[in-house]
Design a protein around this motif. Structure first.
Motif, PDB file in Angstrom:
ATOM      1  N   ASP A 206       0.887  -1.168   0.000  1.00 46.72           N
ATOM      2  CA  ASP A 206       0.000   0.000   0.000  1.00 46.72           C
ATOM      3  C   ASP A 206       0.924   1.215   0.000  1.00 46.72           C
ATOM      4  OD1 ASP A 206      -1.906   1.930   0.222  1.00 46.72           O
ATOM      5  OD2 ASP A 206      -2.987   0.990   1.889  1.00 46.72           O
ATOM      6  N   PRO A 207       1.163   1.815  -1.159  1.00 48.55           N
ATOM      7  CA  PRO A 207       2.200   2.848  -1.264  1.00 48.55           C
ATOM      8  C   PRO A 207       1.907   4.093  -0.429  1.00 48.55           C
ATOM      9  CG  PRO A 207       0.904   2.732  -3.267  1.00 48.55           C
ATOM     10  CD  PRO A 207       0.526   1.537  -2.455  1.00 48.55           C
ATOM     11  N   VAL A 208       0.622   4.452  -0.334  1.00 46.82           N
ATOM     12  CA  VAL A 208       0.215   5.544   0.564  1.00 46.82           C
ATOM     13  C   VAL A 208      -1.056   5.091   1.267  1.00 46.82           C
ATOM     14  CG1 VAL A 208      -0.485   7.946   0.802  1.00 46.82           C
ATOM     15  CG2 VAL A 208       1.223   7.325  -0.912  1.00 46.82           C
ATOM     16  N   ASP A 209      -0.905   4.566   2.456  1.00 44.14           N
ATOM     17  CA  ASP A 209      -2.070   4.239   3.265  1.00 44.14           C
ATOM     18  C   ASP A 209      -2.473   5.507   4.014  1.00 44.14           C
ATOM     19  OD1 ASP A 209      -3.706   1.883   4.663  1.00 44.14           O
ATOM     20  OD2 ASP A 209      -3.126   3.356   6.181  1.00 44.14           O
ATOM     21  N   GLY A 210      -3.692   5.949   3.771  1.00 44.28           N
ATOM     22  CA  GLY A 210      -4.122   7.224   4.329  1.00 44.28           C
ATOM     23  C   GLY A 210      -3.992   8.340   3.310  1.00 44.28           C
ATOM     24  N   THR A 211      -4.454   8.070   2.090  1.00 49.15           N
ATOM     25  CA  THR A 211      -4.358   9.092   1.036  1.00 49.15           C
ATOM     26  C   THR A 211      -5.158  10.338   1.406  1.00 49.15           C
ATOM     27  OG1 THR A 211      -4.050   7.356  -0.623  1.00 49.15           O
ATOM     28  CG2 THR A 211      -4.680   9.537  -1.430  1.00 49.15           C
ATOM     29  N   ARG A 212      -6.238  10.177   2.144  1.00 56.85           N
ATOM     30  CA  ARG A 212      -6.998  11.349   2.577  1.00 56.85           C
ATOM     31  C   ARG A 212      -6.163  12.236   3.487  1.00 56.85           C
ATOM     32  NH1 ARG A 212     -10.393   7.165   1.832  1.00 56.85           N
ATOM     33  NH2 ARG A 212     -12.438   7.521   0.881  1.00 56.85           N
ATOM     34  N   ALA A 213      -5.388  11.617   4.374  1.00 59.20           N
ATOM     35  CA  ALA A 213      -4.471  12.398   5.210  1.00 59.20           C
ATOM     36  C   ALA A 213      -3.401  13.057   4.349  1.00 59.20           C
ATOM     37  CB  ALA A 213      -3.824  11.502   6.265  1.00 59.20           C
ATOM     38  N   PHE A 214      -2.914  12.326   3.361  1.00 58.50           N
ATOM     39  CA  PHE A 214      -1.865  12.849   2.476  1.00 58.50           C
ATOM     40  C   PHE A 214      -2.330  14.123   1.776  1.00 58.50           C
ATOM     41  CE2 PHE A 214       0.704  13.170  -1.321  1.00 58.50           C
ATOM     42  CZ  PHE A 214       1.959  12.730  -0.932  1.00 58.50           C
ATOM     43  N   ILE A 215      -3.524  14.070   1.190  1.00 60.80           N
ATOM     44  CA  ILE A 215      -3.985  15.241   0.444  1.00 60.80           C
ATOM     45  C   ILE A 215      -4.431  16.373   1.374  1.00 60.80           C
ATOM     46  CG2 ILE A 215      -4.656  13.835  -1.534  1.00 60.80           C
ATOM     47  CD1 ILE A 215      -7.568  14.136  -0.703  1.00 60.80           C
ATOM     48  N   SER A 216      -4.608  16.057   2.665  1.00 58.85           N
ATOM     49  CA  SER A 216      -4.961  17.085   3.645  1.00 58.85           C
ATOM     50  C   SER A 216      -3.733  17.686   4.320  1.00 58.85           C
ATOM     51  CB  SER A 216      -5.882  16.484   4.720  1.00 58.85           C
ATOM     52  OG  SER A 216      -7.047  15.942   4.141  1.00 58.85           O
ATOM     53  N   GLY A 217      -2.547  17.201   3.957  1.00 64.71           N
ATOM     54  CA  GLY A 217      -1.318  17.727   4.542  1.00 64.71           C
ATOM     55  C   GLY A 217      -1.001  17.210   5.922  1.00 64.71           C
ATOM     56  N   LEU A 218      -1.657  16.112   6.330  1.00 65.10           N
ATOM     57  CA  LEU A 218      -1.450  15.559   7.674  1.00 65.10           C
ATOM     58  C   LEU A 218      -0.416  14.430   7.626  1.00 65.10           C
ATOM     59  CD1 LEU A 218      -5.203  15.324   8.737  1.00 65.10           C
ATOM     60  CD2 LEU A 218      -3.556  17.087   9.398  1.00 65.10           C
ATOM     61  N   PRO A 219       0.626  14.472   8.430  1.00 64.90           N
ATOM     62  CA  PRO A 219       1.691  13.462   8.358  1.00 64.90           C
ATOM     63  C   PRO A 219       1.350  12.179   9.103  1.00 64.90           C
ATOM     64  CG  PRO A 219       2.280  15.110   9.974  1.00 64.90           C
ATOM     65  CD  PRO A 219       0.986  15.569   9.353  1.00 64.90           C
ATOM     66  N   LEU A 220       0.138  11.669   8.861  1.00 63.09           N
ATOM     67  CA  LEU A 220      -0.287  10.408   9.458  1.00 63.09           C
ATOM     68  C   LEU A 220      -0.414   9.303   8.418  1.00 63.09           C
ATOM     69  CD1 LEU A 220      -2.962  11.705  11.996  1.00 63.09           C
ATOM     70  CD2 LEU A 220      -0.704  10.786  12.519  1.00 63.09           C
ATOM     71  N   TRP A 221      -0.194   9.611   7.144  1.00 68.07           N
ATOM     72  CA  TRP A 221      -0.179   8.573   6.112  1.00 68.07           C
ATOM     73  C   TRP A 221       1.101   7.746   6.256  1.00 68.07           C
ATOM     74  CZ3 TRP A 221       4.015   8.924   2.786  1.00 68.07           C
ATOM     75  CH2 TRP A 221       4.707  10.145   2.793  1.00 68.07           C
ATOM     76  N   THR A 222       1.068   6.545   5.730  1.00 66.26           N
ATOM     77  CA  THR A 222       2.230   5.677   5.790  1.00 66.26           C
ATOM     78  C   THR A 222       2.374   4.901   4.489  1.00 66.26           C
ATOM     79  OG1 THR A 222       0.898   3.927   6.800  1.00 66.26           O
ATOM     80  CG2 THR A 222       2.157   5.341   8.300  1.00 66.26           C
TER      81      THR A 222
END
Length: 260
Positions: A83-99
């Protein structure tokens, strides 16, 4: 560290070279859902492509299962689950909780896993050599903490809206019993269980790439991962991860009823 554990770290670095420069930028966001909102970005696609390229070059007989590009030799002895970006919603929101989640199954069993948050420079690795946090130039063993009572537990789920009616009722009861609940952490919450700052995560509707990497990290750190019936995680996507195995049965008292 074994050869394949070291390779897992190398794969995470290759993904980070794609994802980090795109974080908090115009990352080419698209909605891949016919109904609702399921975002994908250039970071998701580029990171998975980079990982697959390295696997193909180093271990051409290994299989790959990935969120963005599907299956390639899924019945191989060694299969990487991505899963290259788990938490894509966090990613596009600028939150560093994606992994970035990278798991390796050997003969069908999750054996090595990495939970990487490259923007803040953390990689949680679990496998035959144990569980470690690689951060800020240091590699430190990690361990889940003792928490035998649900009333003392810090728990998490990404969003209660993922649950159906019976599942939501079960989660609500578990949450009402626990000491503290945190939401919106995606897979980063499982890393916190492994390092001993949280105690339980319960989720549903997860795909294989969402949970395969988590199992070796948490289990190598001393925790336990099951489905909501107490068995091995499966296609139903219901996951219960605990740092202290004593929490499993306490949570399953409620969760099992929703898994019927």
């Amino acid at each position: 560290m074994t050869e394949l554990e070291a390779f897992c770290v190398e794969l995470a670095a290759a993904a980070a070279a794609v994802t980090v420069p795109l974080f908090r930028t115009d990352c080419g966001e698209e909605n891949k859902a016919e109904r609702g909102f399921d975002p994908v970005t250039e970071a998701d696609k580029g990171a998975e492509a980079a990982i697959r390229k390295l696997i193909g070059a180093r271990y051409p007989d290994h299989g790959v299962i990935g969120e963005e590009y599907g299956e390639d030799r899924p019945d191989a002895e060694h299969v990487w689950v991505l899963d290259p970006v788990d938490g894509t919603r966090a990613f596009i929101s600028g939150l560093p909780l994606w992994t970035t989640l990278i798991g390796l199954k050997v003969a069908g069993k999750p054996t090595i896993g990495a939970i990487a948050q490259p923007y803040i420079g953390e990689l949680f690795l679990g496998g035959p050599s144990g569980a470690v946090l690689m951060a800020r130039g240091e590699t430190t063993p990690i361990r889940t903490r003792s928490c035998p009572r649900l009333t003392d537990a810090v728990i998490s789920t990404t969003d209660p809206e993922i649950f159906n009616g019976a599942e939501l009722g079960a989660w609500t009861q578990v949450r009402a019993t626990a000491r503290l609940a945190r939401l919106g952490c995606d897979a980063y919450a499982y890393a916190m269980v492994a390092q001993g700052t949280m105690d339980l995560v319960a989720e549903t509707s997860l795909k294989e790439w969402d949970w395969t990497a988590l199992i070796p990290v948490i289990e190598a750190a001393g925790g336990k991962v099951t489905d909501w019936s107490g068995g091995a995680p499966s296609g139903d996507g219901r996951i219960l991860a605990v740092g202290d195995a004593a929490l499993t049965e306490q949570a399953l008292v409620t969760l099992k009823r929703a898994a019927i």
